[in-house]
Write an enzyme that holds these catalytic residues in place. Structure first.
Site, PDB file in Angstrom:
ATOM      1  N   GLY A 101       0.844  -1.206   0.000  1.00  0.00           N
ATOM      2  CA  GLY A 101       0.000   0.000   0.000  1.00  0.00           C
ATOM      3  C   GLY A 101       0.870   1.244   0.000  1.00  0.00           C
ATOM      4  CE  LYS A 486      -3.042  -8.450 -22.403  1.00  0.00           C
ATOM      5  NZ  LYS A 486      -4.220  -7.915 -21.866  1.00  0.00           N
TER       6      LYS A 486
HETATM    7  O1  M6R Z   1      -7.969  -6.592 -11.646  1.00  0.00           O
HETATM    8  P1  M6R Z   1      -8.495  -5.592 -12.669  1.00  0.00           P
HETATM    9  O2  M6R Z   1      -9.258  -6.223 -13.763  1.00  0.00           O
HETATM   10  O3  M6R Z   1      -9.253  -4.478 -11.999  1.00  0.00           O
HETATM   11  O4  M6R Z   1      -7.184  -4.944 -13.286  1.00  0.00           O
HETATM   12  C1  M6R Z   1      -7.287  -3.874 -14.188  1.00  0.00           C
HETATM   13  C2  M6R Z   1      -5.975  -3.631 -14.893  1.00  0.00           C
HETATM   14  O5  M6R Z   1      -4.955  -3.355 -13.966  1.00  0.00           O
HETATM   15  C3  M6R Z   1      -5.547  -4.823 -15.740  1.00  0.00           C
HETATM   16  O6  M6R Z   1      -6.534  -5.181 -16.658  1.00  0.00           O
HETATM   17  C4  M6R Z   1      -4.249  -4.493 -16.484  1.00  0.00           C
HETATM   18  O7  M6R Z   1      -4.489  -3.558 -17.496  1.00  0.00           O
HETATM   19  C5  M6R Z   1      -3.607  -5.748 -17.031  1.00  0.00           C
HETATM   20  N1  M6R Z   1      -2.194  -5.588 -17.010  1.00  0.00           N
HETATM   21  C6  M6R Z   1      -4.042  -6.087 -18.400  1.00  0.00           C
HETATM   22  O8  M6R Z   1      -3.339  -7.121 -18.989  1.00  0.00           O
END
Ligand code: M6R
Length: 609
Positions: A101, A486
């Site tokens: 955090g 990606k």
């Molecule tokens: O756990 P979450 O789906 O809330 O995470 C959101 C983003 O941090 C996550 O989708 C991030 O963009 C990834 N690295 C995508 O591959």
């Protein structure tokens, strides 16, 4: 954003801590450390680098102990280094503490502690906490941590041990997750349940504003104010095998190839092929809510935001309802209008993303209902929402989201169908056609994945290309964004995702022989327009790759290489078009020798704002 682990037991806990940190490494991997209590007092080992470097350090300089804590770091305050690696110790070296955090008021606390004579050894915000615990320590570690956390502003999951109050771990939570595991003669804590599965299936979740005291004989819970809290253990049904690589070189590859099963599992028991009805009985809110709202707002970050955009197109088309999709971080800073006729969906793989969680908390004050679309039904978002749409995707370990993206799209497709049916916007015949086709999608996904070898060859052939433009229109515009994300995330290649119609408003200036355009061209309502985009790129000497329906000769004639997908309903094409893009990014990154599962600077669960 940092993984924390701990074990209070009677046998040597060091191998278990290391193994647990390996499972948590997706949360951060720039440095790692452990601290244990044993006959010599408190001992630590820390390294800059990965958990394997920590294991090597411990092999060279062994330590043992039955009570210990461990940390794998994603740096916020202070660069990655051995000094900044957790656990941190107090001036006397008898207390060790780790933290996930950010302490927002660390600077003013540090100034006060320095004036009181405390000596700081790191650049981290965390170090103020261990000095605060030292300041308030009068024989009880629990009392000292309770007093310390009262002075903190910001988000924290902390755990500490002390040779002056041995045999126990004391943990506190305000924000980032802490799961407690109940073993036999041992108690555990972790940032998520995956490391616990090797030891126990019985877990409980520490709530915000709560403290846990872990001893070999059991765990006590209390509020920061000291009131005891009773918790009942939940039993986890995940198989440990679900988090192994199953013969794939990387978790990401395993997860890409699992995606058809994810859609099957997400649909299971939720659709009737005969009537076309969708049943979201597990959602937890009455279908009346669907009829009573006049607007839907989808909130998310990153890949989940892209799934939200697909959800918008589905909801608009099927449910005839106005839909906004918002970045959680932006929505929080705006004066965003929302009222009791607004239904909010928070989309998050982890259910713990700090910005999304905070935005959903704001939404709860105003909206008719807030739903969590998540892969973690025990996450903070799931527990705080009015209802939960479970992805049933199983644990996703690769930092780049793949199978949870597809799971989110499947869950949102079901939601859009159920929403439209509840509002009378979708007749029985249309429902039946859509549901039956959705049921066929996993088979078609398997077919696309079966063509992976050709995509690998193409990825290798284009390895020298440094710039990519991903183009898609309508429901495949979000897939263009996701394909570009990606490629950026894991192969560190410059890639931009654009709506096809926007190309001529700027990005077209970039087109030359050094730019490859990856065009998503299924035979849908915007097919002809996408072919025009391709022609415009070709006229400017750009290289072209395309994702198109099998047998599409026009796409084949226009592109250097086509990744074919089977035909499907135009609303469901994203389930198929995203697969070649994920594979392309995966094979490019793996051919370049990059750490596909743990790309630089990223973390799986972003629990800082
Ligand atoms: O756990 P979450 O789906 O809330 O995470 C959101 C983003 O941090 C996550 O989708 C991030 O963009 C990834 N690295 C995508 O591959």
């Amino acid at each position: 954003m940092c993984g924390i682990i701990g074990c209070a037991g009677v046998r040597d806990t060091v191998p278990g801590l290391i193994e647990g940190l390996r499972r948590l490494e997706y949360r951060g991997y720039d440095s790692a450390g452990i601290a244990v209590l044993n006959g010599d007092g408190l001992e630590r080992r820390r390294v800059k680098g990965k958990v394997r470097d920590l294991a090597e350090e411990i092999r060279r300089h062994p330590i043992t102990g039955a009570c210990g804590i461990g940390h794998t770091r994603w740096a916020t305050h202070g660069r990655p280094s051995e000094d900044n690696a957790h656990p941190h110790t107090d001036c006397s070296g008898t207390i060790a503490l780790l933290h996930n955090g950010i302490v927002e008021n660390y600077w003013s606390l540090k100034e006060k502690l320095l004036a009181e004579g405390h000596v700081f050894k790191t650049e981290t915000d965390t170090e103020v906490i261990v000095h605060l615990v030292e300041k308030h320590f009068h024989g009880s570690l629990e009392e000292a941590l309770r007093a310390a956390v009262k002075e903190l502003e910001g988000a924290f999951a902390v755990a500490c041990i002390s040779s002056r109050d041995p045999g126990k771990i004391v943990a506190a939570r305000n924000g980032p997750p802490v799961v407690v595991g109940f073993g036999s003669g041992e108690s555990f804590l972790s940032s998520d349940i995956t490391p616990l599965l090797a030891h126990t299936r019985r877990v409980a979740y520490l709530g915000d504003g709560e403290i846990a005291v872990l001893e070999p004989s059991g765990v006590r819970f209390a509020t920061f104010a000291g009131a005891p809290v009773e918790k009942t253990a939940e039993t986890i049904d995940w198989e440990p095998a679900m988090i192994e690589k199953r013969g794939f070189e990387h978790f990401m590859a395993k997860e890409i190839f699992e995606q058809a099963d994810v859609v099957r599992d997400t649909l299971k028991s939720r659709v009737s092929l005969d009537s076309g009805q969708v049943f979201l009985d597990d959602l937890g809110i009455a279908p009346d809510v669907f009829r009573e709202v006049s607007r839907v707002v989808l909130i998310a970050c990153g890949t989940s935001y892209h799934a939200g955009l697909v959800g918008k197109y589905l909801l608009e088309t099927l449910g005839h309802v106005p839909v906004d999709v918002e970045y959680a971080s932006e929505l929080r800073s705006r004066d965003f209008a929302m009222d009791r006729e607004t239904l909010v969906l928070g989309i998050s793989q982890s259910g713990e993303t700090a910005d999304t969680l905070a935005a959903l908390r704001l939404a709860r004050e105003k909206a008719r209902a807030v739903l969590a679309v998540t892969n973690n039904t025990r996450s903070s978002m799931a527990r705080e929402a009015d209802g939960v749409l479970d992805l049933h995707a199983g644990p996703e370990i690769g930092v780049a989201a793949t199978k949870t993206f597809v799971g989110q799209m499947a869950a949102l497709a079901l939601f859009a169908l159920a929403f439209a049916q509840a509002r009378g916007a979708l007749g029985e015949e249309a429902s039946r056609t859509l549901v039956q086709e959705l049921q066929r999608v996993p088979l078609k996904m398997d077919r696309v994945l079966g063509g992976a070898a050709a995509i690998e060859r193409a990825a290798r052939r284009f390895l020298d290309c440094e710039h990519y433009l991903f183009l898609g229109r309508w429901i495949n515009f979000p897939i263009a964004l996701e394909g570009a994300l990606k490629l950026k995330e894991i192969s560190y290649t410059h890639a931009e995702g654009y709506a096809g119609g926007e190309m001529k408003h700027g990005p077209i200036a970039l087109i030359d022989e050094g730019m490859t355009t990856l065009a998503i061209v299924p035979h849908d309502r915007v097919y002809e327009k996408m072919l025009s985009n391709i022609a415009e790129v070709k006229a400017r000497n750009g290289r072209i790759l395309a994702v198109a329906f099998e047998g599409d000769e026009r796409a084949r004639a226009a592109a250097e290489e086509v990744f074919p997908i089977p035909e499907t309903h135009q609303l469901f094409t994203p389930f198929l078009t995203v697969l070649p893009l994920q594979l392309f990014a995966y094979y490019a990154a793996s051919a370049k020798g990059f750490d596909v599962d743990q790309p630089r600077n990223l973390a799986k669960s972003v629990t800082v704002e």
